[in-house]
Design an enzyme around this catalytic site. Structure first.
Site, PDB file in Angstrom:
ATOM      1  CG  ASP A 135      39.141  35.234  39.604  1.00 36.71           C
ATOM      2  OD1 ASP A 135      38.047  34.997  40.146  1.00 36.71           O
ATOM      3  OD2 ASP A 135      39.637  36.368  39.531  1.00 36.71           O
ATOM      4  CG  ASP A 182      36.821  41.227  43.628  1.00 30.28           C
ATOM      5  OD1 ASP A 182      36.618  40.033  43.925  1.00 30.28           O
ATOM      6  OD2 ASP A 182      37.254  41.599  42.526  1.00 30.28           O
TER       7      ASP A 182
HETATM    8  C1  GLA Z   1      38.433  38.933  40.388  1.00 36.43           C
HETATM    9  C2  GLA Z   1      39.033  38.520  41.731  1.00 36.43           C
HETATM   10  C3  GLA Z   1      40.010  39.576  42.203  1.00 36.43           C
HETATM   11  C4  GLA Z   1      41.104  39.748  41.170  1.00 36.43           C
HETATM   12  C5  GLA Z   1      40.494  40.114  39.814  1.00 36.43           C
HETATM   13  C6  GLA Z   1      41.527  40.106  38.716  1.00 36.43           C
HETATM   14  O1  GLA Z   1      37.630  40.061  40.484  1.00 36.43           O
HETATM   15  O2  GLA Z   1      38.027  38.322  42.685  1.00 36.43           O
HETATM   16  O3  GLA Z   1      40.578  39.199  43.440  1.00 36.43           O
HETATM   17  O4  GLA Z   1      41.858  38.583  41.075  1.00 36.43           O
HETATM   18  O5  GLA Z   1      39.474  39.177  39.456  1.00 36.43           O
HETATM   19  O6  GLA Z   1      40.979  40.387  37.477  1.00 36.43           O
END
Ligand code: GLA
Length: 440
Positions: free
Chosen positions: A181, A242
């Site tokens: 990430d 997301d």
């Molecule tokens: C980000 C990523 C998600 C997830 C969260 C976890 O938002 O894009 O897919 O992994 O972090 O905290």
């Protein structure tokens, strides 16, 4: 030629080429985040908190309920597993929730050779023997870290000085995929960190698929995102926001991918995929039609198929959507060509097309309407298929086959609101007539 070789060698020398040979087709599996988030309250919610129990139970379901045999082999941990770093600086999992460690979880699906009795060995699935990367349950374990000071939920991240150590730690645990990430870092740190991690994973000697969230943190588009570089260092990448448990979220992601399809579509191919994020099917936000639509549209996008749902309680209807063999065959087509939206009209009907091996193709007729089933009249010729060709069309959901469909034949598909009709189209050989004959 010589120039090309020199260029390639230069890339390898810089450690910029991901030489892992992995993910020739989009990865399939299960990822914890969308459904289970950062639930760390094991006292209150032992069944659903991020803990070894959750991953072991999902591993059992993947292996026993037909998922693995259809290709859903990755079992991926997301955020909120980390407990800290030990006195040597190595990452350690939360000791309450993962008391036996991550290597144990990998071992749960890969018992060390010494512990395997001959009986167990003889019962091992054949394809485990064929694929030495696979664990004994036939699954692969994925893990999550963040190129930055902290993960998005505030757990210790990987900083530039811990990249190599963390790569070695994951390899030592026998991890098979890393989702990296990008929270809590600068653009400059990410620009150094992702290539560095890719090289560090290569250097461990263990093939570890590399999922990079980097582009999503830079707006997802060139010139800020260098997709040529990304395809060299990552096996898949999150381009955009997301996903959340709602149809609106699915539509907003789809809209962005379609709006930028001229840029994004050519990027995908064996070993390097765009990732529009997880499948919501089986959760709370999608209706039956919407669930089918997400599955069909993600398949057209050659997207990774990461479920994020409770496999212990999933309904047979949702299993049917996720386990549709023809759908999976299309998603996993060896050519790995991402599909495109090829048609839209003022009645909120869209058509998507994905070219497949052996001159086959997949078509999705998608309705954004919210009133009633819509009768869409068209022909393959109107959808720019070559003239004077004959096809067999198989409906992916009903199995129904329309044989001998000429490009010029008009047909009607009835598409439910927020729903899809999806076809697998195969050209019928030796049935073409010449253009001249056709015009007679
Ligand atoms: C980000 C990523 C998600 C997830 C969260 C976890 O938002 O894009 O897919 O992994 O972090 O905290």
């Amino acid at each position: 030629m010589l120039q090309q070789t020199v260029f390639l060698l230069a890339l390898v020398a810089q450690g910029l080429t991901l030489e892992n040979g992995l993910l020739r087709t989009p990865p399939m599996g299960w990822l914890a985040w969308e459904r289970f988030r950062c639930n760390i309250h094991c006292d209150e919610d032992p069944k659903n908190c991020i803990s070894e129990r959750l991953f072991m139970e999902m591993a059992d379901r993947l292996a026993q309920d037909g998922w693995r045999d259809l290709g859903y082999v990755y079992l991926n941990i997301d955020d909120c597993w980390i407990g800290g770093r030990d006195d040597k600086g190595r990452l350690v999992p939360d000791s309450k929730r993962f008391p036996r460690g991550i290597a144990f979880l990998a071992d749960y699906v890969t018992p060390p050779l010494g512990l395997r009795g001959s009986l167990i060995l003889s019962l091992e699935p054949l394809w485990y023997i064929l694929d030495p990367q696979a664990h004994s349950l036939g699954l692969k374990l994925g893990i999550y870290e963040d190129m930055g000071n902290m993960t998005c939920m505030g757990f210790p991240g990987t900083t530039l000085d811990t990249v190599e150590l963390d790569a070695q730690t994951f390899a030592g645990w026998k991890v098979d995929m890393l989702k990296m990430d990008g929270c809590f870092s600068t653009s400059e740190e990410r620009a150094q960190g992702y290539p560095k991690m890719s090289a560090a994973l290569n250097a461990t000697g263990r093939p570890i698929a590399f999922s990079c969230s980097w582009p999503a943190y830079e707006g997802g588009l060139p010139p800020k995102v260098n997709y040529t570089l990304l395809a060299n260092i990552c096996n898949l990448w999150r381009n955009y926001d997301d996903i959340q448990d709602s149809w609106n979220s699915v539509l907003s992601i789809l809209d962005w991918f379609v709006k930028h399809q001229d840029i994004l579509q050519p990027l995908a191919g064996p070993g390097h995929w765009n990732d529009p994020d997880m499948l919501l099917i089986g959760n709370f936000g999608l209706s039956f039609e919407e669930s089918r639509s997400q599955m069909a549209l993600w398949t057209m996008l050659a997207a990774p198929l990461f479920m994020s749902t409770d496999l212990r309680t999933i309904t047979p209807q949702n299993m049917d959507i996720l386990q549709n063999p023809l759908m999976i065959k299309i998603n996993q087509d060896p050519l790995g060509i991402q599909g495109r939206r090829i048609y839209e009209d003022e009645y909120q009907i869209e058509v998507y097309k994905r070219p497949l091996t052996n001159e086959a193709s997949a078509l999705v007729f998608f309705s954004r309407r919210t009133d009633m089933p819509y009768h869409f009249h068209t022909s393959l010729a109107k959808l720019n298929f070559p003239r004077a060709k004959v096809y067999d069309a198989q409906n992916i959901f009903s199995g129904e086959i329309i044989s001998g469909l000429w490009s010029e034949n008009n047909f009607t598909v009835v598409i439910n609101p927020s729903g899809v009709v999806m076809w697998y189209l195969n050209p019928v050989k030796n049935m073409d007539i010449s253009e001249t004959m056709y015009q007679l």
